[in-house]
Design an enzyme around this catalytic site. Structure first.
Site, PDB file in Angstrom:
ATOM      1  CD  GLU A  84      -0.028  -1.570 -48.527  1.00  0.00           C
ATOM      2  OE1 GLU A  84      -0.452  -2.373 -47.675  1.00  0.00           O
ATOM      3  OE2 GLU A  84      -0.392  -0.399 -48.593  1.00  0.00           O
ATOM      4  CB  CYS A 111       7.576  -7.696 -44.479  1.00  0.00           C
ATOM      5  SG  CYS A 111       6.078  -8.649 -44.374  1.00  0.00           S
ATOM      6  CB  CYS A 123      -4.682 -14.391 -49.100  1.00  0.00           C
ATOM      7  SG  CYS A 123      -4.161 -15.984 -48.406  1.00  0.00           S
ATOM      8  CB  CYS A 133      -6.875 -16.206 -41.616  1.00  0.00           C
ATOM      9  SG  CYS A 133      -5.867 -17.521 -42.329  1.00  0.00           S
ATOM     10  CB  CYS A 171      -5.801 -12.194 -42.033  1.00  0.00           C
ATOM     11  SG  CYS A 171      -4.709 -11.586 -43.339  1.00  0.00           S
ATOM     12  CB  SER A 175       5.138 -16.562 -42.564  1.00  0.00           C
ATOM     13  OG  SER A 175       3.990 -16.712 -41.754  1.00  0.00           O
ATOM     14  CB  SER A 206       0.061 -18.440 -39.205  1.00  0.00           C
ATOM     15  OG  SER A 206       0.930 -17.519 -39.802  1.00  0.00           O
ATOM     16  CB  CYS A 232       1.046  -8.378 -38.832  1.00  0.00           C
ATOM     17  SG  CYS A 232       2.525  -9.263 -39.029  1.00  0.00           S
TER      18      CYS A 232
END
Ligand code: SAH
Ligand code: SF4
Length: 391
Positions: free
Chosen positions: A105, A118, A125, A129, A132, A212, A234, A354
């Site tokens: 996305e 973005c 990933c 985290c 997330c 980021s 972050s 986010c």
């Protein structure tokens, strides 16, 4: 026995090399391989990245037979669009697909006459985290440079922003804050950003690009030296004990090392501050004492804060901080001399905020599964009915 399958249109396209995502050197070499001189690469670069042209036949500075020759072997391709949605507050989100079936996305957040795209760097990933949603997905694969540049180019297609404007642009900034940890796909991200920054193409300044990271310390130096883009970190916690839980890469690269890397980040200064992202989690990291410790920790680093209200997703145990706690937190940072806006969530109605990036696709999958199941049930019921009739 002849196992050859008839070639479909997709097979045809799949055999052709996509010129998007090649570095200038690679493009020059690719053309040299078919006997074309270096200046052709320059011309093509201009058509692809300045004009945004995808059809060789429209590249009228080249002879017709050359255009045909190029079209036979190459394509100028964008990711496929599975879905495009625009929110009530004008954020736009795309679900892009790639030939291997993977999807990512990309979101555009407009602000008056400009805005940031973005961009995702990975499918999933590898870092986990705990707040997330992408982190629950595990890493499927890295995106290629073509797929990273392609997200931005497709976003510009959607707004018709070609040729690359010299002055004001609507799609004026890029934030590498979509799915994935960009520094863990460093080579492809760096290649893509170099293409985007190239002055003879898209020509987006490094000052308009923010990367980021959750804190992949060894690559932060490289990013600063090689690319010089803005850095966002972050942070999310002021003690290693808590950050180890929220951002587990902290066990490898603790806060002290992370802050040291920020202190030496080459392009950071008072005019170009490092953004510290801090997700506001109710009762976890949002106390006044946390805010005061944060002010103490970042002393001497040119930083600004971005307080992100936590976006919940199905099954998550965290809640977003109370508004008055976020306000108090921001005030303490402001009193400490730091800018600390609380991010206003955009595109909530299309789940573009986010940490919500994966939710939509997962929900669709769930919907799809439910629909498939009911189709299957109906088919089984029909079979059973038929069987009864035959009996
Ligand atoms: N992997 C990189 C970039 C992508 S995440 C990184 O971690 O920095 C972009 C930002 O969204 C990060 O600051 C991340 O911590 C934050 N984020 C992730 N999930 C979130 C959620 N559910 N609510 C609010 N922010 C979230
Ligand atoms: Fe990965 Fe960033 Fe999500 Fe952490 S916050 S799991 S690094 S995408």
């Amino acid at each position: 026995m002849n196992n050859a399958q008839p070639a479909s249109i997709n097979d045809e396209t799949a055999r052709k090399v996509n010129l998007v995502g090649l570095s200038r050197e690679e493009l020059t070499q690719t053309l040299a391989d078919i006997g074309e001189p270096a200046f052709r690469a320059k011309q093509l670069w201009h058509w692809i990245y300045h004009q945004g042209e995808t059809d060789f036949d429209q590249m009228t500075t080249m002879a017709k037979d050359l255009r045909a020759k190029l079209a036979e072997q190459f394509v100028v391709e964008r990711p496929g669009i599975t879905r495009e949605q625009t929110s009530s507050d004008n954020a736009r989100k795309w679900l892009f697909n790639f030939p291997d079936g993977n999807e990512v996305e990309t979101v555009f957040i407009p602000e008056d006459d400009r805005g940031a795209v973005c961009v995702s760097s990975q499918v999933g990933c590898s870092l986990t985290c705990t707040f997330c949603h992408t982190g629950t997905m595990k890493l499927v694969r890295n995106l290629t440079s073509a797929e990273i540049v392609g997200q931005f180019m497709a976003a510009r297609d959607s707004y018709g922003e070609w040729p690359s404007p010299q002055g004001t642009r609507l799609l004026s900034n890029i934030v590498m804050m979509g799915m994935g940890e960009p520094l863990l796909n460093y080579d492809n991200v760096a290649k893509a950003l170099r293409i985007i920054m190239d002055g003879e193409g898209i020509a987006l300044s490094k000052r308009r690009i923010t990367l980021s990271t959750s804190g992949v310390v060894p690559l932060m130096d490289r990013c600063g030296d090689d690319l010089g883009v803005n850095l966002a970190v972050s942070l999310h916690a002021v003690t290693d004990e808590l950050r180890d839980v929220l951002v587990p890469i902290n066990k490898k690269h603790p806060i002290k090392d992370l802050l040291a890397a920020c202190r030496r980040y080459p392009s950071a200064n008072n005019a170009r501050r490092i953004t510290f992202e801090y997700v506001m989690l109710k009762g976890i990291n949002d106390s006044a004492a946390d805010a005061r410790e944060l002010v103490r920790l970042v002393k001497g680093i040119p930083v600004k804060f971005n307080l992100i209200p936590f976006n919940p997703w199905p099954g998550v145990a965290y809640d977003c901080s109370e508004p008055h706690h976020m306000k108090r937190f921001a005030e303490i940072l402001n009193d400490g001399g730091f800018s600390a806006p609380i991010r206003v969530p955009r595109g909530r109605d299309i789940l573009a905020a986010c940490g919500q990036l994966k939710s939509a696709s997962e929900r669709d999958v769930a919907k799809l599964r439910a629909a498939r199941q009911s189709e299957k049930d109906e088919a089984e019921k029909a079979d059973a009915d038929n069987a009864t009739i035959t009996e």
